[in-house]
Design a protein around this motif. Structure first.
Motif, short mmCIF file in Angstrom:
data_model
loop_
_atom_site.label_atom_id
_atom_site.label_comp_id
_atom_site.label_asym_id
_atom_site.label_seq_id
_atom_site.Cartn_x
_atom_site.Cartn_y
_atom_site.Cartn_z
N THR A 44 -8.61 0.41 -0.01
CA THR A 44 -8.16 -0.02 -1.33
C THR A 44 -8.93 -1.25 -1.80
O THR A 44 -9.39 -1.32 -2.95
CB THR A 44 -6.65 -0.33 -1.31
OG1 THR A 44 -5.93 0.88 -1.05
CG2 THR A 44 -6.19 -0.91 -2.64
N VAL A 46 -7.24 6.90 -3.15
CA VAL A 46 -8.20 5.79 -3.03
C VAL A 46 -9.59 6.40 -2.98
O VAL A 46 -9.94 7.06 -1.99
CB VAL A 46 -7.94 4.95 -1.77
CG1 VAL A 46 -8.98 3.84 -1.66
CG2 VAL A 46 -6.53 4.35 -1.80
N HIS A 65 0.83 -1.20 0.00
CA HIS A 65 0.00 0.00 0.00
C HIS A 65 0.86 1.26 0.00
O HIS A 65 1.77 1.40 0.81
CB HIS A 65 -0.92 0.01 1.22
CG HIS A 65 -1.67 1.30 1.40
ND1 HIS A 65 -2.52 1.80 0.43
CD2 HIS A 65 -1.68 2.20 2.42
CE1 HIS A 65 -3.03 2.94 0.85
NE2 HIS A 65 -2.54 3.20 2.05
#
Length: 213
Positions: free
Chosen positions: A80, A32, A26
């Motif tokens: 995500t 996002v 990440h």
């Protein structure tokens, strides 16, 4: 806790001849989109109402998996995973109307819309993962694959029920039926891997984690 499994051998090889992509770590610097923004993208691409309803339930399942993975100490970014699930069928309505591969087109659109390759990978590969099943490195696409295989239209069902429906609707030739069977086998193996890794019986699960993001 075993978070990986090698792909099964089969007569019809759908595995990639290329190596798997680098592990997905990440990146907090990448955007996002939240649920509201994802729905704006749905509208921009004229998503059909039934596809939107399906996407919401898929996101519910994938979000549950992501939250549970975080609880188990895995390096998973819940927003995500949720965004990838919400956008997994972004190109479905277009391809129903005009033809094309909705997962490949959707992945390309998602990169352009979000600038986030982790989200896009879950869209591109939501039908089948052509590499070893490795939850530690590729949780987002594998969670979206599994979630999609547990939702028929907008209803939670077992994997076997989902694939009976897929066979009835799309199994018009032997090669297609073989591909459907390969994806079914992978979904079953992925379910076992998720159950073992997350220590939860997913067939006894309502996938209700509330508003966690």
């Amino acid at each position: 806790m075993n978070a990986s499994k090698t792909p099964p051998a089969s007569g019809l090889d759908m595995c990639s001849p290329l190596p798997a992509p680098p592990p997905m770590v990440h990146d907090p610097g990448l955007p996002v989109p939240d649920e509201s923004r994802c729905m704006e993208h749905w509208s921009a691409f004229a998503m059909l109402e039934n596809v939107a309803a399906h996407s919401l339930v898929v996101a519910r399942v994938a979000t549950f998996l992501a939250v549970r993975a975080r609880e188990m100490g895995m390096a998973v970014d819940v927003p995500t995973v949720r965004a990838s699930a919400l956008l997994h069928d972004i190109a479905k309505s277009y391809c129903i109307r005009h033809g094309g591969n909705h997962s490949q087109l959707g992945g390309a659109w998602t990169v352009a819309l979000t600038g986030n390759p982790a989200i896009a990978t879950g869209v591109t590969h939501h039908v089948y993962w052509p590499f070893a099943l490795n939850l530690a490195d590729y949780f987002t696409p594998l969670a979206v694959i599994y979630a999609d295989k547990r939702v028929r239209h907008d209803t939670l069902v077992s994997i076997e029920s989902r694939f009976r429906d897929l066979g009835d609707r799309y199994g018009v030739s032997e090669p297609i039926r073989q591909r459907i069977e390969i994806t079914r086998v992978q979904a079953v193996e992925l379910e076992t891997l998720l159950c073992d890794t997350l220590e939860v019986d997913l067939n006894e699960c309502a996938f209700d984690c509330g508003r966690v993001v």
